[in-house]
Scaffold this active site. Structure first.
Site, PDB file in Angstrom:
ATOM      1  N   LYS A 146       0.873  -1.182   0.000  1.00 46.60           N
ATOM      2  CA  LYS A 146       0.000   0.000   0.000  1.00 46.60           C
ATOM      3  C   LYS A 146       0.907   1.228   0.000  1.00 46.60           C
ATOM      4  CE  LYS A 146      -3.824   2.222   2.433  1.00 46.60           C
ATOM      5  NZ  LYS A 146      -3.165   3.545   2.554  1.00 46.60           N
ATOM      6  N   ARG A 167      -7.349  11.914  -7.200  1.00 42.12           N
ATOM      7  CA  ARG A 167      -8.522  11.170  -6.745  1.00 42.12           C
ATOM      8  C   ARG A 167      -9.647  12.104  -6.311  1.00 42.12           C
ATOM      9  NH1 ARG A 167     -10.673   9.390  -1.952  1.00 42.12           N
ATOM     10  NH2 ARG A 167     -11.974   7.532  -2.164  1.00 42.12           N
ATOM     11  N   CYS A 449      -3.759  33.295  23.250  1.00 46.78           N
ATOM     12  CA  CYS A 449      -3.323  34.665  23.497  1.00 46.78           C
ATOM     13  C   CYS A 449      -4.538  35.575  23.361  1.00 46.78           C
ATOM     14  CB  CYS A 449      -2.249  35.067  22.496  1.00 46.78           C
ATOM     15  SG  CYS A 449      -1.934  36.846  22.418  1.00 46.78           S
TER      16      CYS A 449
END
Length: 698
Positions: A146, A167, A449
């Site tokens: 894979k 894809r 912050c």
């Protein structure tokens, strides 16, 4: 045109022991130049095949370079047609954007697990389903690595390279035709007795050795190294300038056929045929008789993983008999005949040398561990995320500790445990921002912050975000340009962008009058942004594209949003779809923050956010549309938005509830078949516009 055979190459002088010295180009007539160029093209294709597919080159690199250079000289001097020529691998003209391509067949994902029992359960499901279908053949598995790269679809017609796409979402991908053309291991013409039509799936990747060398060059040039080969490959393939792609060391393995004018009895047969056509496949393949042998195959690949020159993160097991695969079929997202058996994430140990706290665009403070360099998964890691102050305390991590590093998802380095403590206690998270000294507030496990846009770190990232593609898309204002403008004192927040002058920009190193003028004009083009785009550009915490569009639709104007926030009307925001208490609080706090208000007031002196368009009524109420292919007059999102604005619905797949399938150029065959099965009317673009006109939309 038929492919050139080995016999045809026998008389080609540039195949075996080719000359590297040539007569001057000016001494040739056009016919001689054309003949020599064609011989060179065929020879170079042959040498590409020997090098990239057979890994058995017959000439050296310098000889190859001499042949390639000669071909470039001939094509340039005689203005020869270069369509399909190997010289096109150097990259064409830059693109303005990557278009969308609908896949010939769905590029599905596959089910996966890292547990052996899940693999055995997959085998039981396969055998049970096949038995129920009456299948009486043997169940054998085709096993392959894979690959950890980027999956692409590549289309060949009559043996010639036509297009390539990423894809994407499995149905629609990005058009990367020109970028993939530059990959030397992707043939521009197939070899041998190829099928008339062939649509293949491959995995684009960067070899490990090439990645290491490439990162070294980036560091030496003062650029940040890529985090890992997969990210580098993905970013390279999506470059708008193909010449940039051509300079990066991409390669490919082909591993599947999405569509073809020939049939294959098995996956093992398919993989034997691909190299015959010049398509490179991995050699670490195996056909096994049962699932236990497939599990053994996975263990073998795991043991060999670190010795490979490409990244793999598991193995893929496929029922070898394609007839059996057809019986098993697919689910909506994955085939029932394939399964990915994943590897465990890599873990390594090293020494933590320091902890720094980074300030993000939204003010979130993230502790980052600086490490003695360590190789994790083929990547040299010198920093890793500690995520948040709660994790720092939970791990008890401190400077000098020996720590274990894991690549989360096999990609992002993170500290997972302290192996050996240095004894100085864990790192104490600061109570004030390390950049602006504002108070740090805790929100659950995270810290923020409170300086807002008065914090220089947040301002820099706010400018980058304001100009980003997802926001106002100011061309020419990327991360490096923003940093340069801040360093020069020309910009401190997004409002300052509108005071930039051509003269001031042109004085900066690396800038000229043309690039300066282009940037000023690009900024000028954002003075009347769409309301939703402006909301995204402000960088309001928790407000992305979808939420911004919903806010724009519900409130209609920026003034209405501003007023509701000033009044602290959280209920008004919570009435907006997808906006809950957390998002409502974030919006109110953003607008009421003193630093943000100052920047916003100055920004509104230059920018006039446009009111959201009202809905166009209910002219298309009750009608559902699906779009396929590329429309000439609309982008797909524009067409869908038009339909929805006038009361209709726009969906991505054809069903019995669909009224019309609108066809652009290169429509998807599967959607047309679904439309025929469900008796759905098809409209070309002209008929679609005629329908809109008849209903008073146009």
């Amino acid at each position: 045109m038929a492919a050139v055979s080995e016999d045809d190459l026998a008389d080609n002088p540039y195949v075996e022991d080719p000359p590297t010295e040539f007569d001057p180009v000016g001494d040739l007539d056009e016919d001689s130049a054309r003949e020599q160029a064609e011989q060179l093209r065929e020879a170079i294709r042959y040498h590409d095949h020997r090098y990239y597919v057979e890994t058995d080159p017959v000439i050296g690199d310098r000889t190859y370079d001499a042949l390639f250079s000669r071909l470039q000289d001939l094509e340039g001097a005689f203005d020869l047609d270069t369509a399909g020529s190997p010289t096109q691998r150097v990259g064409g003209e830059p693109l303005t954007e990557l278009g969308e391509v609908e896949h010939v067949a769905p590029m599905r994902s596959i089910d996966q697990s890292g547990e052996a029992e899940a693999v055995r359960e997959f085998d039981r499901r396969v055998r049970d389903r096949l038995a129920e279908s009456g299948y009486d053949g043997e169940v054998r598995y085709f096993c392959e690595p894979k690959f950890d790269g980027l999956s692409v679809e590549i289309v060949y017609e009559d043996g010639r390279y036509q297009r390539a796409a990423t894809r994407g979402d499995g149905e629609v991908g990005e058009d990367v035709t020109e970028n993939v053309r530059t990959i030397a291991s992707v043939p521009q013409r197939l070899r041998g007795d190829y099928p008339d039509r062939l649509v293949v799936r491959g995995e684009v990747y960067i070899p490990r050795d090439a990645f290491t060398a490439f990162n070294r060059e980036r560091v030496e040039a003062g650029e940040d190294p890529f985090a890992n080969p997969r990210n580098a490959a993905a970013g390279t393939l999506r470059q708008l300038d193909p010449s940039v792609t051509a300079r990066r060391p991409l390669s490919i393995f082909f591993f599947g056929v999405l569509d073809a004018s020939v049939d294959f009895p098995s996956h093992s047969d398919l993989h034997e045929r691909l190299p015959e056509w010049g398509l490179r496949v991995c050699d670490r393949l195996r056909v096994v008789d049962d699932i236990e042998a497939a599990i053994d195959y996975r263990d073998d690949q795991l043991a060999a993983r670190d010795d490979l020159d490409y990244e793999i993160d598991g193995v893929v097991l496929k029922v070898d008999d394609i007839g059996a695969c057809d019986r098993l079929g697919t689910t909506a997202r994955a085939p029932r005949w394939a399964f990915a058996y994943k590897f465990p994430a890599r873990k390594e140990e090293t020494t933590l040398r320091d902890v720094v706290v980074q300030v993000g665009r939204t003010g979130r403070l993230t502790p980052v561990a600086l490490l003695d360099p360590v190789e994790v998964g083929g990547v040299t890691v010198s920093r890793a995320s500690l995520h948040n102050p709660s994790l720092v305390a939970e791990l008890g991590v401190g400077v000098g500790d020996r720590v274990r590093i894991k690549r989360a998802g096999d990609v992002i380095p993170e500290v997972v445990e302290v192996v050996e403590s240095a004894g100085d206690g864990h790192f104490e998270f600061p109570e004030t921002c390390p950049v602006c000294d504002s108070v740090v507030e805790r929100d659950g496990p995270m810290a923020f912050c409170t300086g807002g846009l008065s914090c220089p770190a947040q301002r820099e990232r706010a400018v980058e975000h304001y100009a980003s593609r997802d926001a106002l898309d100011i061309e020419g204002l990327g991360e490096k340009a923003v940093a340069q403008l801040l360093d020069a004192g020309l910009v401190s927040d997004p409002a300052d962008l509108y005071d930039l002058s051509v003269e001031a920009l042109a004085d900066l190193e690396g800038w000229g009058e043309t690039s300066a003028r282009n940037l000023v004009e690009a900024v000028e083009g954002t003075r009347e942004p769409a309301l939703a785009d402006f909301l995204v550009a402000l960088g309001i915490p928790e407000v992305g594209g979808v939420t911004a569009r919903n806010l724009a639709t519900e409130f209609g104007s920026f003034e209405a949003i501003h007023e509701a926030a000033d009044e602290g009307d959280r209920e008004a925001f919570e009435a907006v779809p997808d906006v809950g208490p957390v998002v409502a609080d974030a919006i109110v706090e953003f607008f009421q923050g003193a630093g943000n208000r100052d920047v916003l007031d100055r920004l509104l002196d230059h920018v006039d956010p446009q009111d959201a368009e009202a809905t166009g009524g209910e002219a298309l109420e009750g009608l559902t549309f699906v779009f396929t292919g590329s429309l000439d007059g609309y982008t797909r999102s524009d067409a869908q938005e038009l339909v929805e604005r006038h009361g209709g619905s726009a969906t991505s797949s054809v069903s019995g509830n669909t009224d019309y399938l609108v066809l652009g150029s290169n429509p998807g065959q599967r959607k047309r078949e679904d439309a025929a099965d469900n008796d759905v009317d098809e409209l070309d673009e002209a008929a679609f516009e005629a329908l809109l006109d008849a209903r008073g939309v146009l």
